[in-house]
Design a protein around this motif. Sequence first.
Motif, PDB file in Angstrom:
ATOM      1  N   LYS A  45       0.821  -1.213   0.000  1.00  0.00           N
ATOM      2  CA  LYS A  45       0.000   0.000   0.000  1.00  0.00           C
ATOM      3  C   LYS A  45       0.853   1.261   0.000  1.00  0.00           C
ATOM      4  O   LYS A  45       0.617   2.183  -0.758  1.00  0.00           O
ATOM      5  CB  LYS A  45      -0.912   0.011   1.224  1.00  0.00           C
ATOM      6  CG  LYS A  45      -2.047  -0.980   1.149  1.00  0.00           C
ATOM      7  CD  LYS A  45      -2.971  -0.830   2.335  1.00  0.00           C
ATOM      8  CE  LYS A  45      -4.098  -1.848   2.249  1.00  0.00           C
ATOM      9  NZ  LYS A  45      -5.027  -1.732   3.358  1.00  0.00           N
ATOM     10  N   ASN A  46       1.844   1.306   0.895  1.00  0.00           N
ATOM     11  CA  ASN A  46       2.695   2.485   1.044  1.00  0.00           C
ATOM     12  C   ASN A  46       4.156   2.054   1.049  1.00  0.00           C
ATOM     13  O   ASN A  46       4.626   1.494   2.046  1.00  0.00           O
ATOM     14  CB  ASN A  46       2.375   3.215   2.351  1.00  0.00           C
ATOM     15  CG  ASN A  46       0.957   3.712   2.392  1.00  0.00           C
ATOM     16  OD1 ASN A  46       0.532   4.427   1.509  1.00  0.00           O
ATOM     17  ND2 ASN A  46       0.212   3.317   3.423  1.00  0.00           N
ATOM     18  N   PRO A  47       4.886   2.321  -0.037  1.00  0.00           N
ATOM     19  CA  PRO A  47       6.280   1.864  -0.110  1.00  0.00           C
ATOM     20  C   PRO A  47       7.158   2.554   0.927  1.00  0.00           C
ATOM     21  O   PRO A  47       7.010   3.746   1.190  1.00  0.00           O
ATOM     22  CB  PRO A  47       6.698   2.237  -1.531  1.00  0.00           C
ATOM     23  CG  PRO A  47       5.761   3.306  -1.955  1.00  0.00           C
ATOM     24  CD  PRO A  47       4.481   3.082  -1.218  1.00  0.00           C
ATOM     25  N   ALA A  48       8.065   1.759   1.510  1.00  0.00           N
ATOM     26  CA  ALA A  48       8.981   2.278   2.525  1.00  0.00           C
ATOM     27  C   ALA A  48      10.259   1.457   2.505  1.00  0.00           C
ATOM     28  O   ALA A  48      10.350   0.429   1.826  1.00  0.00           O
ATOM     29  CB  ALA A  48       8.328   2.219   3.906  1.00  0.00           C
ATOM     30  N   VAL A  49      11.247   1.912   3.268  1.00  0.00           N
ATOM     31  CA  VAL A  49      12.535   1.231   3.366  1.00  0.00           C
ATOM     32  C   VAL A  49      12.931   1.128   4.831  1.00  0.00           C
ATOM     33  O   VAL A  49      12.765   2.078   5.595  1.00  0.00           O
ATOM     34  CB  VAL A  49      13.623   1.993   2.576  1.00  0.00           C
ATOM     35  CG1 VAL A  49      14.992   1.369   2.780  1.00  0.00           C
ATOM     36  CG2 VAL A  49      13.275   2.030   1.096  1.00  0.00           C
ATOM     37  N   VAL A  50      13.457  -0.035   5.196  1.00  0.00           N
ATOM     38  CA  VAL A  50      14.042  -0.254   6.513  1.00  0.00           C
ATOM     39  C   VAL A  50      15.544  -0.391   6.315  1.00  0.00           C
ATOM     40  O   VAL A  50      15.988  -1.190   5.485  1.00  0.00           O
ATOM     41  CB  VAL A  50      13.497  -1.548   7.169  1.00  0.00           C
ATOM     42  CG1 VAL A  50      14.219  -1.847   8.464  1.00  0.00           C
ATOM     43  CG2 VAL A  50      12.004  -1.454   7.394  1.00  0.00           C
ATOM     44  N   GLY A  51      16.309   0.372   7.055  1.00  0.00           N
ATOM     45  CA  GLY A  51      17.759   0.212   7.057  1.00  0.00           C
ATOM     46  C   GLY A  51      18.137  -0.766   8.152  1.00  0.00           C
ATOM     47  O   GLY A  51      17.436  -0.880   9.165  1.00  0.00           O
ATOM     48  N   ALA A  52      19.237  -1.481   7.957  1.00  0.00           N
ATOM     49  CA  ALA A  52      19.683  -2.434   8.969  1.00  0.00           C
ATOM     50  C   ALA A  52      21.211  -2.486   8.994  1.00  0.00           C
ATOM     51  O   ALA A  52      21.856  -2.411   7.953  1.00  0.00           O
ATOM     52  CB  ALA A  52      19.125  -3.823   8.679  1.00  0.00           C
ATOM     53  N   LEU A  53      21.749  -2.611  10.193  1.00  0.00           N
ATOM     54  CA  LEU A  53      23.171  -2.879  10.360  1.00  0.00           C
ATOM     55  C   LEU A  53      23.289  -4.388  10.503  1.00  0.00           C
ATOM     56  O   LEU A  53      22.649  -4.988  11.378  1.00  0.00           O
ATOM     57  CB  LEU A  53      23.710  -2.165  11.600  1.00  0.00           C
ATOM     58  CG  LEU A  53      25.211  -2.271  11.828  1.00  0.00           C
ATOM     59  CD1 LEU A  53      25.985  -1.668  10.656  1.00  0.00           C
ATOM     60  CD2 LEU A  53      25.593  -1.581  13.128  1.00  0.00           C
ATOM     61  N   ILE A  54      24.070  -5.005   9.620  1.00  0.00           N
ATOM     62  CA  ILE A  54      24.137  -6.468   9.540  1.00  0.00           C
ATOM     63  C   ILE A  54      25.580  -6.934   9.689  1.00  0.00           C
ATOM     64  O   ILE A  54      26.477  -6.444   8.986  1.00  0.00           O
ATOM     65  CB  ILE A  54      23.575  -6.962   8.181  1.00  0.00           C
ATOM     66  CG1 ILE A  54      22.133  -6.484   7.981  1.00  0.00           C
ATOM     67  CG2 ILE A  54      23.676  -8.484   8.069  1.00  0.00           C
ATOM     68  CD1 ILE A  54      21.618  -6.630   6.561  1.00  0.00           C
ATOM     69  N   GLN A  55      25.800  -7.889  10.590  1.00  0.00           N
ATOM     70  CA  GLN A  55      27.096  -8.569  10.716  1.00  0.00           C
ATOM     71  C   GLN A  55      26.993  -9.809   9.832  1.00  0.00           C
ATOM     72  O   GLN A  55      26.163 -10.683  10.097  1.00  0.00           O
ATOM     73  CB  GLN A  55      27.334  -8.952  12.177  1.00  0.00           C
ATOM     74  CG  GLN A  55      28.491  -9.900  12.426  1.00  0.00           C
ATOM     75  CD  GLN A  55      29.818  -9.460  11.856  1.00  0.00           C
ATOM     76  OE1 GLN A  55      30.156  -9.874  10.757  1.00  0.00           O
ATOM     77  NE2 GLN A  55      30.547  -8.645  12.574  1.00  0.00           N
ATOM     78  N   LEU A  56      27.803  -9.907   8.793  1.00  0.00           N
ATOM     79  CA  LEU A  56      27.676 -11.008   7.848  1.00  0.00           C
ATOM     80  C   LEU A  56      27.988 -12.367   8.464  1.00  0.00           C
ATOM     81  O   LEU A  56      27.476 -13.386   7.991  1.00  0.00           O
ATOM     82  CB  LEU A  56      28.544 -10.767   6.609  1.00  0.00           C
ATOM     83  CG  LEU A  56      28.126  -9.584   5.740  1.00  0.00           C
ATOM     84  CD1 LEU A  56      29.076  -9.441   4.562  1.00  0.00           C
ATOM     85  CD2 LEU A  56      26.696  -9.715   5.257  1.00  0.00           C
ATOM     86  N   GLY A  57      28.818 -12.433   9.498  1.00  0.00           N
ATOM     87  CA  GLY A  57      29.093 -13.700  10.180  1.00  0.00           C
ATOM     88  C   GLY A  57      29.620 -14.757   9.229  1.00  0.00           C
ATOM     89  O   GLY A  57      30.470 -14.482   8.387  1.00  0.00           O
ATOM     90  N   ASN A  58      29.126 -15.973   9.333  1.00  0.00           N
ATOM     91  CA  ASN A  58      29.494 -17.062   8.419  1.00  0.00           C
ATOM     92  C   ASN A  58      28.717 -16.842   7.125  1.00  0.00           C
ATOM     93  O   ASN A  58      27.544 -17.178   7.032  1.00  0.00           O
ATOM     94  CB  ASN A  58      29.176 -18.431   9.020  1.00  0.00           C
ATOM     95  CG  ASN A  58      30.086 -18.752  10.166  1.00  0.00           C
ATOM     96  OD1 ASN A  58      31.255 -18.372  10.171  1.00  0.00           O
ATOM     97  ND2 ASN A  58      29.578 -19.449  11.160  1.00  0.00           N
ATOM     98  N   CYS A  59      29.388 -16.248   6.146  1.00  0.00           N
ATOM     99  CA  CYS A  59      28.727 -15.798   4.917  1.00  0.00           C
ATOM    100  C   CYS A  59      29.105 -16.683   3.740  1.00  0.00           C
ATOM    101  O   CYS A  59      30.287 -16.908   3.475  1.00  0.00           O
ATOM    102  CB  CYS A  59      29.127 -14.355   4.634  1.00  0.00           C
ATOM    103  SG  CYS A  59      28.362 -13.648   3.160  1.00  0.00           S
ATOM    104  N   PHE A  60      28.101 -17.181   3.024  1.00  0.00           N
ATOM    105  CA  PHE A  60      28.319 -17.874   1.757  1.00  0.00           C
ATOM    106  C   PHE A  60      28.360 -16.779   0.709  1.00  0.00           C
ATOM    107  O   PHE A  60      27.329 -16.353   0.190  1.00  0.00           O
ATOM    108  CB  PHE A  60      27.188 -18.876   1.508  1.00  0.00           C
ATOM    109  CG  PHE A  60      27.474 -19.829   0.393  1.00  0.00           C
ATOM    110  CD1 PHE A  60      28.212 -20.978   0.625  1.00  0.00           C
ATOM    111  CD2 PHE A  60      27.010 -19.585  -0.885  1.00  0.00           C
ATOM    112  CE1 PHE A  60      28.488 -21.871  -0.405  1.00  0.00           C
ATOM    113  CE2 PHE A  60      27.268 -20.477  -1.920  1.00  0.00           C
ATOM    114  CZ  PHE A  60      28.017 -21.619  -1.672  1.00  0.00           C
ATOM    115  N   ASP A  61      29.563 -16.288   0.434  1.00  0.00           N
ATOM    116  CA  ASP A  61      29.744 -15.095  -0.384  1.00  0.00           C
ATOM    117  C   ASP A  61      30.002 -15.472  -1.838  1.00  0.00           C
ATOM    118  O   ASP A  61      31.057 -16.013  -2.179  1.00  0.00           O
ATOM    119  CB  ASP A  61      30.912 -14.273   0.161  1.00  0.00           C
ATOM    120  CG  ASP A  61      30.989 -12.889  -0.444  1.00  0.00           C
ATOM    121  OD1 ASP A  61      30.325 -12.626  -1.472  1.00  0.00           O
ATOM    122  OD2 ASP A  61      31.721 -12.058   0.116  1.00  0.00           O
TER     123      ASP A  61
END
Length: 190
Positions: free
Chosen positions: A69-85
Amino acid sequence: MNLAAYQRLIVGYHGCDASVAKKAIEKGEALLPSEKDYDWLGSEIYFWEHGPDRALAWAKQRCSQGKLKNPAVVGALIQLGNCFDLLDTRYTGILAPAFEELQKRLKFDGRDLPRNHGGDDLLRRDRDCMLLNWLLPQLEKEAGSQRFQTVRGMFQEGGAAFEGSGIRFKSHIQIAVRDPSCIIGYFRPA
């Protein structure tokens, strides 16, 4: 395979409805994972790495499709940890042999292998999703108690940024968070 911790903090942006953004930012409610068969990095919580404008454009597109209905954005601080990069050859190098094994298993079970589709950009990644959803638990079993907490990938998307360019207009890095404890906190982008 050794699941070495990928000790990197990134800022990610999640496109969503304003009601979801409000609950996440003001009440600390967790974002829900996407579990579509065509998710690019498997079934998890998706973020654009350092891409608030891209996250908002995605939310606006979903709004025009009647899905928000109403577009929005959430920002997040993320620690990648064990990442399958998927920007690291240590991980991309195991994809082809894993794909061959998955093909054999599906054939044995009499099941069809899905295809990626959706134009030149392959916007629907059914095959990639199936492989990652199958492979990551297999690798985790081999490693014992360690788990891949995030998946990271770069995607070329959209038309050429300018005439004759190999740079694509909508290219981005996406993060799929498999372990919500990697999300240190949410914030409202400025």
